[in-house]
Scaffold this motif. Structure first.
Motif, PDB file in Angstrom:
ATOM      1  N   THR A 138       0.832  -1.192   0.000  1.00 42.56           N
ATOM      2  CA  THR A 138       0.000   0.000   0.000  1.00 42.56           C
ATOM      3  C   THR A 138       0.870   1.246   0.000  1.00 42.56           C
ATOM      4  OG1 THR A 138      -0.113   0.068   2.415  1.00 42.56           O
ATOM      5  CG2 THR A 138      -1.812  -1.217   1.281  1.00 42.56           C
ATOM      6  N   ALA A 139       0.328   2.323  -0.568  1.00 36.65           N
ATOM      7  CA  ALA A 139       1.060   3.592  -0.593  1.00 36.65           C
ATOM      8  C   ALA A 139       1.383   4.051   0.818  1.00 36.65           C
ATOM      9  CB  ALA A 139       0.229   4.648  -1.326  1.00 36.65           C
ATOM     10  N   GLU A 140       0.492   3.754   1.763  1.00 38.41           N
ATOM     11  CA  GLU A 140       0.684   4.164   3.153  1.00 38.41           C
ATOM     12  C   GLU A 140       1.913   3.532   3.777  1.00 38.41           C
ATOM     13  OE1 GLU A 140      -1.658   3.706   7.457  1.00 38.41           O
ATOM     14  OE2 GLU A 140      -2.617   3.091   5.577  1.00 38.41           O
ATOM     15  N   HIS A 141       2.195   2.275   3.416  1.00 37.80           N
ATOM     16  CA  HIS A 141       3.285   1.546   4.062  1.00 37.80           C
ATOM     17  C   HIS A 141       4.555   1.469   3.212  1.00 37.80           C
ATOM     18  CE1 HIS A 141      -0.379   0.020   6.141  1.00 37.80           C
ATOM     19  NE2 HIS A 141       0.406   0.209   7.191  1.00 37.80           N
ATOM     20  N   LEU A 142       4.504   1.995   1.990  1.00 36.92           N
ATOM     21  CA  LEU A 142       5.700   1.996   1.143  1.00 36.92           C
ATOM     22  C   LEU A 142       6.891   2.682   1.802  1.00 36.92           C
ATOM     23  CD1 LEU A 142       7.147   1.425  -1.519  1.00 36.92           C
ATOM     24  CD2 LEU A 142       6.106   3.518  -2.444  1.00 36.92           C
ATOM     25  N   PRO A 143       6.718   3.837   2.465  1.00 28.29           N
ATOM     26  CA  PRO A 143       7.884   4.492   3.077  1.00 28.29           C
ATOM     27  C   PRO A 143       8.625   3.623   4.082  1.00 28.29           C
ATOM     28  CG  PRO A 143       6.022   6.016   2.981  1.00 28.29           C
ATOM     29  CD  PRO A 143       5.487   4.667   2.598  1.00 28.29           C
ATOM     30  N   GLY A 165      -3.965   0.791  -3.321  1.00 30.85           N
ATOM     31  CA  GLY A 165      -4.743   1.540  -2.351  1.00 30.85           C
ATOM     32  C   GLY A 165      -4.510   3.031  -2.413  1.00 30.85           C
ATOM     33  N   THR A 166      -4.252   3.571  -3.597  1.00 30.95           N
ATOM     34  CA  THR A 166      -4.045   5.016  -3.711  1.00 30.95           C
ATOM     35  C   THR A 166      -4.983   5.571  -4.764  1.00 30.95           C
ATOM     36  OG1 THR A 166      -2.497   6.756  -4.299  1.00 30.95           O
ATOM     37  CG2 THR A 166      -2.148   4.623  -5.339  1.00 30.95           C
ATOM     38  N   ASP A 167      -5.583   6.707  -4.470  1.00 30.49           N
ATOM     39  CA  ASP A 167      -6.442   7.390  -5.432  1.00 30.49           C
ATOM     40  C   ASP A 167      -5.721   8.546  -6.094  1.00 30.49           C
ATOM     41  OD1 ASP A 167      -8.645   5.753  -4.978  1.00 30.49           O
ATOM     42  OD2 ASP A 167      -9.234   6.903  -3.199  1.00 30.49           O
ATOM     43  N   ASP A 168      -4.431   8.718  -5.764  1.00 29.95           N
ATOM     44  CA  ASP A 168      -3.659   9.798  -6.370  1.00 29.95           C
ATOM     45  C   ASP A 168      -3.469   9.541  -7.855  1.00 29.95           C
ATOM     46  OD1 ASP A 168      -3.364  11.135  -3.979  1.00 29.95           O
ATOM     47  OD2 ASP A 168      -1.475  10.110  -3.484  1.00 29.95           O
ATOM     48  N   ALA A 169      -3.473  10.596  -8.632  1.00 30.26           N
ATOM     49  CA  ALA A 169      -3.139  10.454 -10.046  1.00 30.26           C
ATOM     50  C   ALA A 169      -1.672  10.059 -10.167  1.00 30.26           C
ATOM     51  CB  ALA A 169      -3.388  11.770 -10.784  1.00 30.26           C
ATOM     52  N   PRO A 170      -1.331   9.219 -11.126  1.00 28.59           N
ATOM     53  CA  PRO A 170       0.058   8.745 -11.256  1.00 28.59           C
ATOM     54  C   PRO A 170       1.085   9.865 -11.270  1.00 28.59           C
ATOM     55  CG  PRO A 170      -1.385   7.526 -12.727  1.00 28.59           C
ATOM     56  CD  PRO A 170      -2.222   8.620 -12.123  1.00 28.59           C
ATOM     57  N   GLU A 171       0.743  10.996 -11.920  1.00 28.24           N
ATOM     58  CA  GLU A 171       1.745  12.055 -12.016  1.00 28.24           C
ATOM     59  C   GLU A 171       2.062  12.675 -10.666  1.00 28.24           C
ATOM     60  OE1 GLU A 171      -2.327  13.670 -13.323  1.00 28.24           O
ATOM     61  OE2 GLU A 171      -1.059  11.923 -13.697  1.00 28.24           O
ATOM     62  N   ASN A 172       1.184  12.493  -9.695  1.00 30.46           N
ATOM     63  CA  ASN A 172       1.419  13.084  -8.380  1.00 30.46           C
ATOM     64  C   ASN A 172       2.315  12.238  -7.493  1.00 30.46           C
ATOM     65  OD1 ASN A 172      -0.198  15.242  -9.047  1.00 30.46           O
ATOM     66  ND2 ASN A 172      -2.049  14.341  -8.166  1.00 30.46           N
ATOM     67  N   ILE A 173       2.544  10.978  -7.865  1.00 29.65           N
ATOM     68  CA  ILE A 173       3.369  10.121  -7.015  1.00 29.65           C
ATOM     69  C   ILE A 173       4.636   9.653  -7.711  1.00 29.65           C
ATOM     70  CG2 ILE A 173       1.371   9.281  -5.731  1.00 29.65           C
ATOM     71  CD1 ILE A 173       1.548   6.712  -7.322  1.00 29.65           C
ATOM     72  N   GLU A 174       4.780   9.962  -9.000  1.00 31.64           N
ATOM     73  CA  GLU A 174       5.972   9.514  -9.712  1.00 31.64           C
ATOM     74  C   GLU A 174       7.246   9.971  -9.027  1.00 31.64           C
ATOM     75  OE1 GLU A 174       5.896  10.602 -13.783  1.00 31.64           O
ATOM     76  OE2 GLU A 174       4.549   8.993 -14.371  1.00 31.64           O
ATOM     77  N   THR A 186       0.647   1.331 -10.329  1.00 33.17           N
ATOM     78  CA  THR A 186      -0.238   1.714  -9.235  1.00 33.17           C
ATOM     79  C   THR A 186      -1.634   1.178  -9.512  1.00 33.17           C
ATOM     80  OG1 THR A 186      -0.776   3.822 -10.297  1.00 33.17           O
ATOM     81  CG2 THR A 186       1.043   3.818  -8.716  1.00 33.17           C
ATOM     82  N   TRP A 187      -2.365   0.951  -8.421  1.00 34.26           N
ATOM     83  CA  TRP A 187      -3.737   0.477  -8.509  1.00 34.26           C
ATOM     84  C   TRP A 187      -4.504   1.101  -7.358  1.00 34.26           C
ATOM     85  CZ3 TRP A 187      -5.770  -5.209  -7.840  1.00 34.26           C
ATOM     86  CH2 TRP A 187      -7.004  -5.330  -8.493  1.00 34.26           C
ATOM     87  N   SER A 188      -5.598   1.745  -7.670  1.00 35.81           N
ATOM     88  CA  SER A 188      -6.357   2.456  -6.640  1.00 35.81           C
ATOM     89  C   SER A 188      -7.068   1.512  -5.684  1.00 35.81           C
ATOM     90  CB  SER A 188      -7.382   3.394  -7.287  1.00 35.81           C
ATOM     91  OG  SER A 188      -8.297   2.659  -8.076  1.00 35.81           O
ATOM     92  N   GLU A 189      -7.308   0.275  -6.123  1.00 35.85           N
ATOM     93  CA  GLU A 189      -8.028  -0.679  -5.288  1.00 35.85           C
ATOM     94  C   GLU A 189      -7.136  -1.211  -4.165  1.00 35.85           C
ATOM     95  OE1 GLU A 189     -11.202  -1.232  -5.677  1.00 35.85           O
ATOM     96  OE2 GLU A 189     -11.279   0.059  -7.451  1.00 35.85           O
ATOM     97  N   ALA A 190      -7.785  -1.551  -3.043  1.00 33.21           N
ATOM     98  CA  ALA A 190      -7.057  -2.225  -1.962  1.00 33.21           C
ATOM     99  C   ALA A 190      -6.782  -3.656  -2.384  1.00 33.21           C
ATOM    100  CB  ALA A 190      -7.870  -2.197  -0.678  1.00 33.21           C
ATOM    101  N   MET A 191      -5.617  -4.145  -2.090  1.00 30.48           N
ATOM    102  CA  MET A 191      -5.264  -5.528  -2.425  1.00 30.48           C
ATOM    103  C   MET A 191      -4.326  -6.060  -1.353  1.00 30.48           C
ATOM    104  SD  MET A 191      -2.501  -5.109  -5.575  1.00 30.48           S
ATOM    105  CE  MET A 191      -1.994  -6.841  -5.486  1.00 30.48           C
TER     106      MET A 191
END
Length: 365
Positions: A138-143, A165-174, A186-191
């Motif tokens: 998840t984006a939350e735990h990547l750091p 688990g991220t709703d950010d647009a790809p350009e905002n997290i690249e 990236t995938w917005s769905e939780a997995m």
């Protein structure tokens, strides 16, 4: 030591009661005729000859059949003990290997109930990676594991990463993904968190375990070479195509060698898309007759699903089409290949001769 204890100890080395009696009689006489030993041990002369041959094979006695009548001599106890000790030392590696195999089998699965332990296991597995990592996190735990991913990439490990688990647009997290993986989607769905390392070990974590403190959900840490490829297949076949590509690392410097064939395909694909024609030397086996193979030539096509646009016909297909130095066309696949002409064990990638000449010419300018 009393006779009973001595007899019991000798039987532990595989000697029968009659063999023990015969051997102890020989010790008492040092060297004797078969008839003398037979009388002392209470067995037939024929039996003494038979037992003596068996004892001689194990180093307890020496049969002097070059004299008439034949005599039998007990070897010095030190020689016998050294022989037995040598035999015990010889079987030690085999016994230990089988014992450790059982230990590994009993440790193939571990249930994890703690979020903290999950993160520790992920870091530990990433630190052990030699060739390939597939991971959804998840984006939350990547750091929390970012440094471990960067170190794996720096070691030359192929890292395929899905940030879920991220709703950010790809350009905002690249900007936050540089250097963490070979390819990032990236995938917005939780997995679930899915991690495999070198197709041999990994971890499966339900999302609830990392997000809720009162959940009864549990993670599974596994070390089983039969299970890991199944997880990899699910990762590449189900989750990877559904995610969106947001970052791809630059091609690795050449020359380079890869035992992991997916990494080979990725690097060759990146070179092809940069307008280059990489040259490969492939060591492996011909899939039609299982004979060893060595193929050298230019990569003219790749069939893969690692980077967009994908060119494979099914999700786990990753292969190369090589035009050999002899002008033939050969298809190359990875471990377990049967559709392709060659199953590769090791591939060396170099710049094609024309590319090298062009680079040299540019350098002169």
């Amino acid at each position: 030591m009393d006779d009973r204890t001595l007899n019991d100890l000798l039987r532990r080395f595989g000697l029968s009661d009659k063999e023990v009696d015969t051997y102890l009689s020989l010790l008492a006489h040092g060297e004797a005729k078969a008839s003398t030993v037979a009388d002392a041990a209470g067995v037939s002369k024929r039996y003494v000859y038979s037992v003596s041959e068996s004892l001689a094979e194990r180093g307890f006695v020496e049969v002097n059949d070059h004299v008439v009548p034949t005599t039998i001599r007990a070897n010095p106890p030190d020689e016998v003990i050294n022989r037995l000790r040598s035999d015990v030392d010889a079987i030690r590696p085999g016994l230990e290997e089988r014992f450790s195999r059982v230990e590994r089998q009993t440790e193939q699965f571990e249930v994890i109930k703690s979020r903290v332990t999950v993160i520790k296991r992920i870091r530990s597995l990433l630190a052990d990676a030699d060739a390939e990592v597939t991971l959804s996190i998840t984006a939350e735990h990547l750091p929390e594991i970012r440094d471990s991913l960067v170190e794996a990439v720096d070691r030359g490990v192929l890292v395929l990463l899905i940030v879920s688990g991220t709703d950010d647009a790809p350009e905002n997290i690249e900007g936050d993904l540089g250097g963490v993986a070979s390819v990032v989607r990236t995938w917005s769905e939780a997995m679930p968190i899915l991690l495999t390392v070198d197709s041999a070990a990994g971890i499966v974590v339900p999302p609830e375990l990392l997000h809720r403190s009162n959940t009864d959900r549990q993670a599974i840490h596994f070390s089983q070479e039969q299970l890991a490829p199944v997880i990899v297949g699910s990762f590449l076949g189900n989750y990877w195509p559904a995610a969106s590509e947001v970052a791809t690392a630059a091609p690795a410097p050449l020359p380079a060698e890869y035992a992991n064939f997916r990494h080979t395909v990725l690097q060759a694909t990146l070179r092809l898309r940069a307008g280059e024609t990489p040259h490969v030397t492939v060591g492996g086996r011909w899939t039609d007759d299982d004979e060893s193979a060595e193929v050298s030539g230019r990569v003219v096509e790749s069939k893969q699903g690692l980077v967009e646009p994908t060119t494979n016909e099914f999700p786990v297909e990753h292969s190369l089409v090589v035009e050999t130095d002899d002008g033939e066309t050969v298809t190359v696949g990875g471990q377990g290949a049967f559709v392709e002409d060659v199953e590769a064990d090791l591939v060396r990638i170099e710049a094609d001769g024309a590319d090298r000449d062009e680079a040299d010419a540019s350098g002169e300018d």
